[in-house]
Write a protein that holds these residues in place. Structure first.
Motif, PDB file in Angstrom:
ATOM      1  N   LYS A 343     -19.587  -2.145   3.569  1.00 55.91           N
ATOM      2  CA  LYS A 343     -19.934  -1.144   4.990  1.00 55.91           C
ATOM      3  C   LYS A 343     -18.702  -0.565   5.745  1.00 55.91           C
ATOM      4  O   LYS A 343     -18.622   0.461   6.354  1.00 55.91           O
ATOM      5  CB  LYS A 343     -20.366  -2.566   5.970  1.00 55.91           C
ATOM      6  N   THR A 344     -17.547  -1.412   5.468  1.00 51.26           N
ATOM      7  CA  THR A 344     -16.253  -0.665   6.302  1.00 51.26           C
ATOM      8  C   THR A 344     -15.406   0.070   5.540  1.00 51.26           C
ATOM      9  O   THR A 344     -14.311   0.668   5.899  1.00 51.26           O
ATOM     10  CB  THR A 344     -15.286  -1.912   6.725  1.00 51.26           C
ATOM     11  N   THR A 345     -15.826   0.455   4.262  1.00 51.76           N
ATOM     12  CA  THR A 345     -15.075   1.472   3.179  1.00 51.76           C
ATOM     13  C   THR A 345     -15.262   2.842   4.073  1.00 51.76           C
ATOM     14  O   THR A 345     -16.318   3.307   4.052  1.00 51.76           O
ATOM     15  CB  THR A 345     -15.632   1.668   2.052  1.00 51.76           C
ATOM     16  N   ASN A 346     -14.141   3.319   4.608  1.00 54.91           N
ATOM     17  CA  ASN A 346     -14.263   4.772   4.856  1.00 54.91           C
ATOM     18  C   ASN A 346     -13.514   5.867   4.224  1.00 54.91           C
ATOM     19  O   ASN A 346     -13.721   6.805   4.201  1.00 54.91           O
ATOM     20  CB  ASN A 346     -13.957   4.938   6.491  1.00 54.91           C
ATOM     21  N   ALA A 347     -12.539   5.232   3.347  1.00 56.03           N
ATOM     22  CA  ALA A 347     -11.765   6.300   2.623  1.00 56.03           C
ATOM     23  C   ALA A 347     -11.182   5.163   1.262  1.00 56.03           C
ATOM     24  O   ALA A 347     -11.059   3.833   1.166  1.00 56.03           O
ATOM     25  CB  ALA A 347     -10.656   6.346   3.189  1.00 56.03           C
ATOM     26  N   ILE A 348     -11.488   5.752   0.070  1.00 58.28           N
ATOM     27  CA  ILE A 348     -10.606   5.358  -1.043  1.00 58.28           C
ATOM     28  C   ILE A 348      -9.486   6.321  -1.510  1.00 58.28           C
ATOM     29  O   ILE A 348      -9.724   7.437  -1.623  1.00 58.28           O
ATOM     30  CB  ILE A 348     -11.442   4.778  -2.230  1.00 58.28           C
ATOM     31  N   LEU A 349      -8.146   5.786  -1.546  1.00 58.90           N
ATOM     32  CA  LEU A 349      -7.137   6.643  -1.957  1.00 58.90           C
ATOM     33  C   LEU A 349      -6.512   6.312  -3.366  1.00 58.90           C
ATOM     34  O   LEU A 349      -6.321   4.964  -3.634  1.00 58.90           O
ATOM     35  CB  LEU A 349      -6.167   6.643  -0.997  1.00 58.90           C
ATOM     36  N   ALA A 350      -6.471   7.321  -4.344  1.00 61.41           N
ATOM     37  CA  ALA A 350      -5.460   6.995  -5.260  1.00 61.41           C
ATOM     38  C   ALA A 350      -4.216   7.540  -5.706  1.00 61.41           C
ATOM     39  O   ALA A 350      -3.998   8.497  -5.202  1.00 61.41           O
ATOM     40  CB  ALA A 350      -6.424   7.233  -6.736  1.00 61.41           C
ATOM     41  N   ASP A 351      -3.150   6.739  -5.867  1.00 62.92           N
ATOM     42  CA  ASP A 351      -1.761   7.254  -5.916  1.00 62.92           C
ATOM     43  C   ASP A 351      -1.138   6.633  -7.358  1.00 62.92           C
ATOM     44  O   ASP A 351      -1.841   5.730  -7.874  1.00 62.92           O
ATOM     45  CB  ASP A 351      -1.247   6.791  -4.686  1.00 62.92           C
ATOM     46  N   VAL A 352      -0.266   7.236  -7.861  1.00 64.13           N
ATOM     47  CA  VAL A 352       0.765   6.566  -8.882  1.00 64.13           C
ATOM     48  C   VAL A 352       1.513   5.411  -8.363  1.00 64.13           C
ATOM     49  O   VAL A 352       1.395   5.071  -7.286  1.00 64.13           O
ATOM     50  CB  VAL A 352       1.739   7.643  -9.524  1.00 64.13           C
ATOM     51  N   VAL A 353       2.102   4.829  -9.428  1.00 60.87           N
ATOM     52  CA  VAL A 353       2.871   3.729  -8.836  1.00 60.87           C
ATOM     53  C   VAL A 353       3.940   4.059  -7.938  1.00 60.87           C
ATOM     54  O   VAL A 353       4.643   5.130  -8.405  1.00 60.87           O
ATOM     55  CB  VAL A 353       3.461   2.765 -10.082  1.00 60.87           C
ATOM     56  N   GLU A 354       4.264   3.470  -7.091  1.00 58.14           N
ATOM     57  CA  GLU A 354       5.297   3.733  -6.171  1.00 58.14           C
ATOM     58  C   GLU A 354       6.807   3.414  -6.899  1.00 58.14           C
ATOM     59  O   GLU A 354       6.740   2.517  -7.667  1.00 58.14           O
ATOM     60  CB  GLU A 354       5.562   2.781  -5.056  1.00 58.14           C
ATOM     61  N   ASN A 355       7.544   4.391  -6.880  1.00 61.82           N
ATOM     62  CA  ASN A 355       9.089   4.056  -7.306  1.00 61.82           C
ATOM     63  C   ASN A 355       9.798   3.030  -6.624  1.00 61.82           C
ATOM     64  O   ASN A 355      10.086   3.535  -5.526  1.00 61.82           O
ATOM     65  CB  ASN A 355       9.801   5.273  -7.694  1.00 61.82           C
ATOM     66  N   LYS A 356       9.695   1.699  -6.976  1.00 64.28           N
ATOM     67  CA  LYS A 356      10.452   0.579  -6.088  1.00 64.28           C
ATOM     68  C   LYS A 356      11.670   1.125  -6.058  1.00 64.28           C
ATOM     69  O   LYS A 356      12.239   0.718  -4.964  1.00 64.28           O
ATOM     70  CB  LYS A 356      10.057  -0.495  -6.872  1.00 64.28           C
ATOM     71  N   ASN A 357      12.571   1.726  -6.764  1.00 63.14           N
ATOM     72  CA  ASN A 357      13.996   2.003  -6.713  1.00 63.14           C
ATOM     73  C   ASN A 357      14.139   2.807  -5.474  1.00 63.14           C
ATOM     74  O   ASN A 357      15.328   3.215  -4.743  1.00 63.14           O
ATOM     75  CB  ASN A 357      14.604   2.834  -8.016  1.00 63.14           C
ATOM     76  N   LYS A 358      13.181   3.808  -5.136  1.00 61.02           N
ATOM     77  CA  LYS A 358      13.437   4.935  -4.212  1.00 61.02           C
ATOM     78  C   LYS A 358      13.290   4.230  -2.569  1.00 61.02           C
ATOM     79  O   LYS A 358      13.987   4.552  -1.829  1.00 61.02           O
ATOM     80  CB  LYS A 358      12.105   5.954  -4.019  1.00 61.02           C
ATOM     81  N   ILE A 359      12.527   2.843  -2.795  1.00 58.24           N
ATOM     82  CA  ILE A 359      12.370   2.330  -1.445  1.00 58.24           C
ATOM     83  C   ILE A 359      13.446   1.097  -1.252  1.00 58.24           C
ATOM     84  O   ILE A 359      12.961   0.022  -1.503  1.00 58.24           O
ATOM     85  CB  ILE A 359      11.161   1.649  -1.185  1.00 58.24           C
ATOM     86  N   ARG A 360      14.805   1.620  -1.216  1.00 58.21           N
ATOM     87  CA  ARG A 360      15.864   0.468  -1.057  1.00 58.21           C
ATOM     88  C   ARG A 360      15.959   0.044   0.425  1.00 58.21           C
ATOM     89  O   ARG A 360      16.279   0.909   1.362  1.00 58.21           O
ATOM     90  CB  ARG A 360      17.111   1.330  -1.531  1.00 58.21           C
ATOM     91  N   GLU A 361      15.982  -1.168   0.690  1.00 62.22           N
ATOM     92  CA  GLU A 361      15.807  -1.862   1.900  1.00 62.22           C
ATOM     93  C   GLU A 361      17.536  -2.027   2.225  1.00 62.22           C
ATOM     94  O   GLU A 361      18.063  -2.479   1.421  1.00 62.22           O
ATOM     95  CB  GLU A 361      15.114  -3.020   1.861  1.00 62.22           C
TER      96      GLU A 361
END
Ligand code: SF4
Ligand code: SF4
Length: 435
Positions: A343-361
């Motif tokens: 009932k609550t699905t308003n969108a489904i989005l598909a993406d490639v795998v995130e490049n973890k190396n790019k997200i450096r904390e």
């Protein structure tokens, strides 16, 4: 001294690719899996058994308490199985698997339900299976059954739809104006807010603004309010503040400040049920994302596996690594493509795998950007510190329960601090302590 009111939030790229595309109807799926828990509260209880023939709109799960919602079949066909594991929530709630005969035979109970009193109206809202379609799916009937109704000033119809990509509410306002208008009229007739009903739409949705202005022209009681495009404009407490200037205190309900917020698609559910007898059995869903070949808005029966929607949109241009239900800011990652539309699905989005190396904390550089964008005026880095110290007194002082988990702080943070996770875990610690 004059205190300037500043609306806080962030401006992620809109990516509303589908906002001008008409809704396309998905062919009837061969098989649907309809969970009994598609709302907050108690799951519905199955009232059909394997082998039984069911029709479109037939009740297949009855509500099991005040905070619950009935469930109806979205197809005609034969019940194959009642499964005990719910693949969406992972909880031990049942799901009903129905093999469709493709005929879409409507149940004989699908007839108008005229209402003339507040109680009849609330009963119809409950029986329609309406739940909050803009958020966690709180059942609509108990939400409308507010005790201090005579102190209700405003009803805000939430058409802000501030998440990137998502346009299903926009398309509902444009293509199903009739039921939006009917829903507003029902709220006006039975809830009678003292001041007005406000349709809230961000300024990046000109079609929806035009449709609503046309629907409510020459009407002083219903205002179409155009709001700046700013995430999380559509969050309930944020909307109440931005439209009425009223602040919902910690632990209070919207009704305590004379307000009620209802999503624009939610009101079409009960208005359609009252007018035509059709309960909540299908949804308009935005199918999009960087790797979806032909993004669309698709009308699909509840219970349809999401792979059918992606296939209907031409499939993927690359191997999907991440599938989200909802927008990229607050959406939930789905485990696989077999997950059904709920009932609550308003969108489904598909993406490639995130490049973890790019997200450096990195460490917090105390730039203060997160404080500047937080719509609840919280202090995310201090909350993160309190979380690491497990300092529950400090967590309470920092009012973490006011956090609406919009993710604006994490989105803007140059150090990529996992602020929302720290807040969610802090809330859990406080809840455990309280227990
Ligand atoms: S602290 Fe909470 S409410 Fe504030 S920006 Fe972060 S997630 Fe949103
Ligand atoms: S935005 Fe990030 S780096 Fe800046 S103060 Fe907040 S947590 Fe620290």
């Amino acid at each position: 001294m004059l205190k300037l009111r500043r609306i806080k939030g962030v401006s992620p790229p809109h990516r509303k690719h589908t906002q001008n595309s008409p809704v396309e109807v998905l062919p009837v799926p061969k098989r649907v899996e309809i969970p009994m828990l598609m709302h907050s509260g108690k799951p519905a209880i199955p009232v059909v058994k394997p082998g039984e023939y069911v029709k479109v709109g037939q009740l297949i799960g009855e509500l099991s308490g005040t905070i619950s919602s009935p469930v109806h079949s979205s197809v005609s066909g034969t019940v194959k199985e009642v499964r005990t594991h719910d693949r969406v929530t992972g909880q031990k709630a049942e799901s009903i698997i129905i093999e469709s005969d493709g005929l879409q035979i409507h149940h004989e109970d699908l007839k108008p339900h005229p209402v003339s009193t507040l109680q009849e109206f609330l009963d119809a809202v409950r029986d329609s299976g309406a739940v909050g379609l803009g958020g966690a799916g709180f059942p609509a009937a108990p939400k409308l059954a507010i005790k201090n109704l005579d102190e209700l000033d405003y009803i805000l119809i939430n058409g802000a739809e501030c998440e990137p990509y998502v346009t299903s509410d926009t398309r509902t306002m444009v293509a199903d104006t009739e039921h939006v208008v009917d829903g507003v009229r029902l709220l006006q007739q039975f809830m009678k807010p003292r001041k007005k009903i406000v349709i809230c739409i961000e300024d990046n949705k000109p079609n929806a603004i035009e449709a609503m202005r046309e629907g409510f022209k020459n009407d002083d009681y219903v205002e179409v309010r155009v709001l700046p495009t700013l995430y999380p404009q559509g969050e309930r407490k944020v909307l109440v503040y931005n439209v009425t200037g009223r602040i919902v205190p910690e632990g209070a309900r919207l009704a305590d400040v004379g307000c009620l917020v209802s999503n624009c698609t939610t009101i079409t559910v009960f208005s359609r049920y009252i007018k035509r007898g059709i309960p909540l059995i299908s949804k308009v869903i935005t199918v999009d994302g960087p790797i979806v070949r032909n993004p669309k808005n698709v009308l699909a029966p509840i219970g349809t596996p999401i792979w059918e929607l992606f296939e209907f949109c031409g499939g993927f241009t690359a191997e999907p690594g991440r599938i989200l239900a909802g927008g990229p800011m607050m959406g939930i990652a789905l485990p696989d493509l077999e997950v059904p539309v709920i009932k609550t699905t308003n969108a489904i989005l598909a993406d490639v795998v995130e490049n973890k190396n790019k997200i450096r904390e990195t460490v917090c550089i105390k730039c203060g950007r997160c404080l500047n964008v937080c719509p609840m005026s919280l202090m995310p880095p201090n909350i993160e510190t309190a979380y690491h110290l497990k300092d529950t007194d400090e967590m309470k002082k920092l009012k973490i329960n006011m956090c609406v988990e919009c993710g604006s702080c994490a989105y803007i943070c140059p150090a990529k601090r996992p602020l929302v996770q720290a807040i969610q875990l802090s809330k859990q610690i406080l809840w455990e302590t309280k227990k």
